[in-house]
Design a protein around this motif. Structure first.
Motif, PDB file in Angstrom:
ATOM      1  N   LEU A  82      55.285  18.778  27.510  1.00 40.68           N
ATOM      2  CA  LEU A  82      54.372  18.114  26.578  1.00 40.68           C
ATOM      3  C   LEU A  82      54.977  16.828  26.030  1.00 40.68           C
ATOM      4  N   ASP A  83      56.284  16.849  25.739  1.00 38.94           N
ATOM      5  CA  ASP A  83      56.938  15.626  25.268  1.00 38.94           C
ATOM      6  C   ASP A  83      56.851  14.531  26.312  1.00 38.94           C
ATOM      7  N   ALA A  84      57.132  14.897  27.573  1.00 38.94           N
ATOM      8  CA  ALA A  84      57.094  13.905  28.640  1.00 38.94           C
ATOM      9  C   ALA A  84      55.684  13.357  28.827  1.00 38.94           C
ATOM     10  N   ALA A  85      54.682  14.246  28.678  1.00 38.53           N
ATOM     11  CA  ALA A  85      53.298  13.788  28.811  1.00 38.53           C
ATOM     12  C   ALA A  85      52.924  12.829  27.694  1.00 38.53           C
ATOM     13  N   ALA A  86      53.414  13.098  26.462  1.00 39.85           N
ATOM     14  CA  ALA A  86      53.123  12.203  25.345  1.00 39.85           C
ATOM     15  C   ALA A  86      53.734  10.827  25.575  1.00 39.85           C
ATOM     16  N   VAL A  87      54.980  10.801  26.035  1.00 41.09           N
ATOM     17  CA  VAL A  87      55.634   9.517  26.299  1.00 41.09           C
ATOM     18  C   VAL A  87      54.906   8.777  27.415  1.00 41.09           C
ATOM     19  N   SER A  88      54.544   9.514  28.463  1.00 41.67           N
ATOM     20  CA  SER A  88      53.862   8.876  29.590  1.00 41.67           C
ATOM     21  C   SER A  88      52.501   8.325  29.174  1.00 41.67           C
ATOM     22  N   THR A  89      51.820   9.050  28.263  1.00 39.80           N
ATOM     23  CA  THR A  89      50.512   8.570  27.797  1.00 39.80           C
ATOM     24  C   THR A  89      50.643   7.238  27.086  1.00 39.80           C
ATOM     25  N   VAL A  90      51.662   7.114  26.218  1.00 40.24           N
ATOM     26  CA  VAL A  90      51.878   5.853  25.511  1.00 40.24           C
ATOM     27  C   VAL A  90      52.199   4.735  26.485  1.00 40.24           C
ATOM     28  N   ARG A  91      53.042   5.048  27.468  1.00 45.11           N
ATOM     29  CA  ARG A  91      53.389   4.024  28.452  1.00 45.11           C
ATOM     30  C   ARG A  91      52.163   3.556  29.245  1.00 45.11           C
ATOM     31  N   ARG A  92      51.317   4.529  29.643  1.00 40.29           N
ATOM     32  CA  ARG A  92      50.137   4.179  30.430  1.00 40.29           C
ATOM     33  C   ARG A  92      49.179   3.310  29.628  1.00 40.29           C
ATOM     34  N   ARG A  93      49.006   3.657  28.340  1.00 43.15           N
ATOM     35  CA  ARG A  93      48.087   2.876  27.530  1.00 43.15           C
ATOM     36  C   ARG A  93      48.646   1.494  27.207  1.00 43.15           C
ATOM     37  N   ALA A  94      49.914   1.456  26.986  1.00 47.41           N
ATOM     38  CA  ALA A  94      50.531   0.170  26.652  1.00 47.41           C
ATOM     39  C   ALA A  94      50.518  -0.774  27.841  1.00 47.41           C
ATOM     40  N   GLY A  95      50.499  -0.225  29.039  1.00 46.79           N
ATOM     41  CA  GLY A  95      50.550  -1.066  30.224  1.00 46.79           C
ATOM     42  C   GLY A  95      49.209  -1.596  30.681  1.00 46.79           C
ATOM     43  N   LEU A  96      48.146  -1.218  30.008  1.00 45.80           N
ATOM     44  CA  LEU A  96      46.838  -1.705  30.428  1.00 45.80           C
ATOM     45  C   LEU A  96      46.648  -3.153  30.009  1.00 45.80           C
ATOM     46  N   ARG A  97      46.076  -3.926  30.914  1.00 41.36           N
ATOM     47  CA  ARG A  97      45.759  -5.311  30.589  1.00 41.36           C
ATOM     48  C   ARG A  97      44.290  -5.408  30.175  1.00 41.36           C
ATOM     49  N   PRO A  98      43.986  -6.248  29.225  1.00 40.76           N
ATOM     50  CA  PRO A  98      42.577  -6.407  28.824  1.00 40.76           C
ATOM     51  C   PRO A  98      41.746  -6.858  30.019  1.00 40.76           C
ATOM     52  N   ALA A  99      40.607  -6.199  30.208  1.00 34.58           N
ATOM     53  CA  ALA A  99      39.723  -6.563  31.310  1.00 34.58           C
ATOM     54  C   ALA A  99      38.797  -7.695  30.893  1.00 34.58           C
ATOM     55  N   LEU A 100      38.368  -8.451  31.887  1.00 34.37           N
ATOM     56  CA  LEU A 100      37.416  -9.519  31.615  1.00 34.37           C
ATOM     57  C   LEU A 100      36.068  -8.908  31.246  1.00 34.37           C
ATOM     58  N   ALA A 101      35.407  -9.537  30.336  1.00 32.53           N
ATOM     59  CA  ALA A 101      34.099  -9.041  29.913  1.00 32.53           C
ATOM     60  C   ALA A 101      33.119  -9.107  31.076  1.00 32.53           C
ATOM     61  N   ALA A 102      32.393  -8.018  31.309  1.00 34.00           N
ATOM     62  CA  ALA A 102      31.410  -7.975  32.387  1.00 34.00           C
ATOM     63  C   ALA A 102      30.126  -8.675  31.950  1.00 34.00           C
ATOM     64  N   ASP A 103      29.349  -9.069  32.937  1.00 28.15           N
ATOM     65  CA  ASP A 103      28.058  -9.690  32.634  1.00 28.15           C
ATOM     66  C   ASP A 103      27.134  -8.662  31.991  1.00 28.15           C
ATOM     67  N   ARG A 104      26.382  -9.104  31.046  1.00 30.00           N
ATOM     68  CA  ARG A 104      25.415  -8.217  30.416  1.00 30.00           C
ATOM     69  C   ARG A 104      24.315  -7.871  31.411  1.00 30.00           C
ATOM     70  N   PRO A 105      23.786  -6.637  31.369  1.00 26.16           N
ATOM     71  CA  PRO A 105      22.714  -6.283  32.311  1.00 26.16           C
ATOM     72  C   PRO A 105      21.456  -7.087  32.045  1.00 26.16           C
ATOM     73  N   ALA A 106      20.675  -7.238  33.070  1.00 21.66           N
ATOM     74  CA  ALA A 106      19.401  -7.934  32.914  1.00 21.66           C
ATOM     75  C   ALA A 106      18.525  -7.165  31.928  1.00 21.66           C
ATOM     76  N   PRO A 107      17.668  -7.839  31.206  1.00 23.16           N
ATOM     77  CA  PRO A 107      16.802  -7.141  30.235  1.00 23.16           C
ATOM     78  C   PRO A 107      15.909  -6.122  30.925  1.00 23.16           C
ATOM     79  N   ALA A 108      15.567  -5.084  30.207  1.00 16.87           N
ATOM     80  CA  ALA A 108      14.638  -4.083  30.735  1.00 16.87           C
ATOM     81  C   ALA A 108      13.271  -4.729  30.927  1.00 16.87           C
TER      82      ALA A 108
END
Length: 588
Positions: free
Chosen positions: A70-96
């Motif tokens: 569980l300790d190793a999983a907690a550390v790995s979770t923080v590492r995985r989240r910290a390593g994410l890069r912000p994604a580019l904003a996607a285009d908004r869907p066409a209006p209904a």
């Protein structure tokens, strides 16, 4: 020892990771843990359990393997989240898309919300009680709302799509009421993808746009191509047939079968040449379908060939001296030759059927019915059916004529084969004598008013035991004579002490099909009556409960129809009936 500030209490995972980091900082370099294990290895160890798989982590003295994992999983979770890069904003869907239809009236909107919320039904309960079954009323409500030209409120589109996903019988009416905004919404939820596949033939391009038709035919999915062929056949039958003929040799056998079946729409003598070619198809089912369609063209060469074969097997034997009059003689074919097989006659008989009777039935079924009058000296269908048949061939011959009447949609022959509704069941296609004819199918050939009157007479003479399928093909709401005969038969069954569960299917049909105006005069049936001698224990209470449910359902149906008849309120917000469900915005 290096001191580390404790993590804030609002972040338990980060706190675990910090505590582990503190231990690592206090450990000599020689005891430092190896590089972090892959996330997949940690997950595998957690799923299998530390007793079955040693976790890929260092287990320090005094700590369990599970805690170390569980300790190793907690550390790995923080590492995985910290390593994410912000994604580019996607285009908004066409209006209904807009839906110009009026939204259903407020009272009907609330009713739809209740019906959708109760679509789980009564669950596993074996006793339904006296309350109406809202699940069975939903299809009728959808049909009535569609007839008024309404659209569903946006807030109820998710629940409506969920209901259509769970019940395929609801899909056509539910998607029609939901309209284009439901299709727009379905693109964002995997569970609703069925709505995108349920292509309506009316939405396909018509024959007036040949370019769009050709592109969709060459590039579309199979369901889209079937819908396209049906739509084109509806407006320009010859253009639809030519579209299919262009790609016919390259289509798969199962696709050819459904494409050929689509030619029922707008079937005409101009399709004969194409269908004659399909008789030589390498697929047996395609050949059989082509033969069936050709038999629906009484002037076709195929129909003439089958008539010649059938007339060679069925003849009129003149009467002799004495009481015996004319009768029908039958001499079934001795073999199934190559010509018969090419014309769709299946050589191998099913289990339990004789080959000669099997071949005879196929020939008679495909022969034009109107030519039998010429064969039998100008007799009308009812006179031909009344003739005795020699050597025990009556059942086989009449069953084949029944199938022909349904296929060729011939009311005169259907009427003759059904006979009088008061006749004995075996004379109207009952189970005796091994007959396979289906009176319910013959009834579909008759006009709706005549159909209801015949079934009412049948029930008055024979009760409800054999009437369930016949009732299912009658128009809704049932005409007054039919509804009265059903209620009278149920009342007679109750007075006779019959088991109420034996009539649960008919009672369910009555709840959905009786005219709601009959509710008031059925009130007298809701009281618990004295049980006759020999009746099943408690039957009186069950019957009273069933009639109470019937009356309550009829009144609810009347209320539903009245709510839909109210004028829509254009100023009322569409989402008012379902708080908490976000509306579908037209701005994307």
């Amino acid at each position: 020892m290096t001191s580390v500030n404790p993590a804030p209490p609002a972040a338990p995972v980060a706190a675990t990771a910090t505590a582990t980091a503190t231990e690592e900082a206090a450990t000599p370099p020689s005891a430092t843990a190896p590089p972090a294990a892959p996330w997949s290895a940690l997950v595998s160890a957690a799923l299998l359990g530390t007793e079955r798989r040693t976790p890929p982590v260092v287990v320090r003295p005094g700590r369990s393997a599970a805690a170390a994992l569980l300790d190793a999983a907690a550390v790995s979770t923080v590492r995985r989240r910290a390593g994410l890069r912000p994604a580019l904003a996607a285009d908004r869907p066409a209006p209904a898309p807009d839906d110009p239809r009026p939204v259903i009236p407020p009272a009907a909107r609330r009713r739809l919300a209740l019906l959708l919320a109760d679509r789980g039904g009564t669950g596993g309960s074996s006793r339904r009680g006296a309350a109406p079954d809202l699940t069975e009323l939903l299809p009728q409500w959808l049909t009535a709302a569609q007839a008024h030209g309404y659209r569903a409120p946006e807030a109820l589109l998710p629940a409506l799509l969920d209901a259509a996903r769970a019940r395929t019988d609801l899909r056509p009416a539910a998607l029609a009421l939901a309209g284009p905004r439901a299709l727009w919404l379905a693109r964002f939820h995997a569970d609703w993808k069925f709505a995108l596949r349920a292509t309506d033939a009316r939405a396909a391009p018509g024959a007036e746009d040949p370019g769009a038709v050709r592109r969709l035919w060459d590039e579309g999915l199979f369901a889209e191509r079937v819908a396209l062929l049906t739509a084109v056949r509806r407006s320009a039958p010859d253009a639809g047939r030519e579209l299919l003929a262009d790609t016919w040799p390259t289509e798969h056998a199962e696709d050819r079968l459904l494409f050929l079946d689509a030619l029922r729409e707008g079937l005409s003598p101009s399709d004969e040449a194409f269908l004659e070619g399909a008789l030589a198809d390498r697929s047996r089912t395609v050949r059989a379908t082509a033969a069936e369609l050709l038999s629906m063209l009484p002037e076709s060469a195929f129909a003439a060939r089958m008539a010649d074969r059938a007339h060679g097997c069925v003849t009129l034997v003149p009467g002799t001296a004495g009481p015996s009059g004319p009768r029908i003689g039958v001499a079934p074919p001795r073999t199934c030759d190559e010509g018969m097989r090419r014309d769709g006659v299946t050589a191998k008989a099913p289990a339990g059927r004789g080959e000669h009777a099997w071949w005879l039935g196929q020939l008679v079924e495909a022969a034009p019915l109107r030519r039998w009058s010429e064969r039998f000296g100008g007799r009308a269908p009812e006179d031909i059916v009344a003739l005795p048949v020699a050597d025990g061939w009556r059942t086989e011959l009449h069953d084949a004529w029944c199938r022909a009447a349904v296929r060729q949609r011939d009311p005169a022959w259907a009427r003759a084969l059904l006979g009088a509704p008061g006749a004995a069941p075996e004379d109207t296609g009952g189970a005796s004598g091994g007959s396979s004819r289906d009176p319910a199918k013959l009834l579909t050939v008759l006009p709706s008013g005549e159909r209801a009157a015949w079934v009412a007479g049948f029930i008055a003479a024979h009760g409800l035991a054999d009437a369930f399928r016949m009732l299912g093909v009658c128009a809704v709401p049932w005409a007054e004579p039919l509804g009265r005969s059903v209620v009278d038969a149920l009342d007679i069954a109750r007075d006779a002490g019959s088991y109420p569960w034996s009539f649960s299917g008919v009672m369910g049909l009555a709840e959905r099909c009786l005219d709601p105006a009959a509710a008031d005069r059925l009130d007298m049936l809701t009281a618990v009556t004295d049980e006759p001698e020999g009746a099943s224990p408690g039957a009186g209470g069950y019957w009273a409960e069933a009639f109470q449910r019937l009356v309550g359902t009829l009144r609810l149906r009347a209320t539903m129809l009245a709510e839909l008849a109210d004028p829509p309120d254009p100023g009322s917000p569409a989402e008012a009936s379902a708080p908490g469900v976000p509306p579908v915005s037209g701005t994307g």
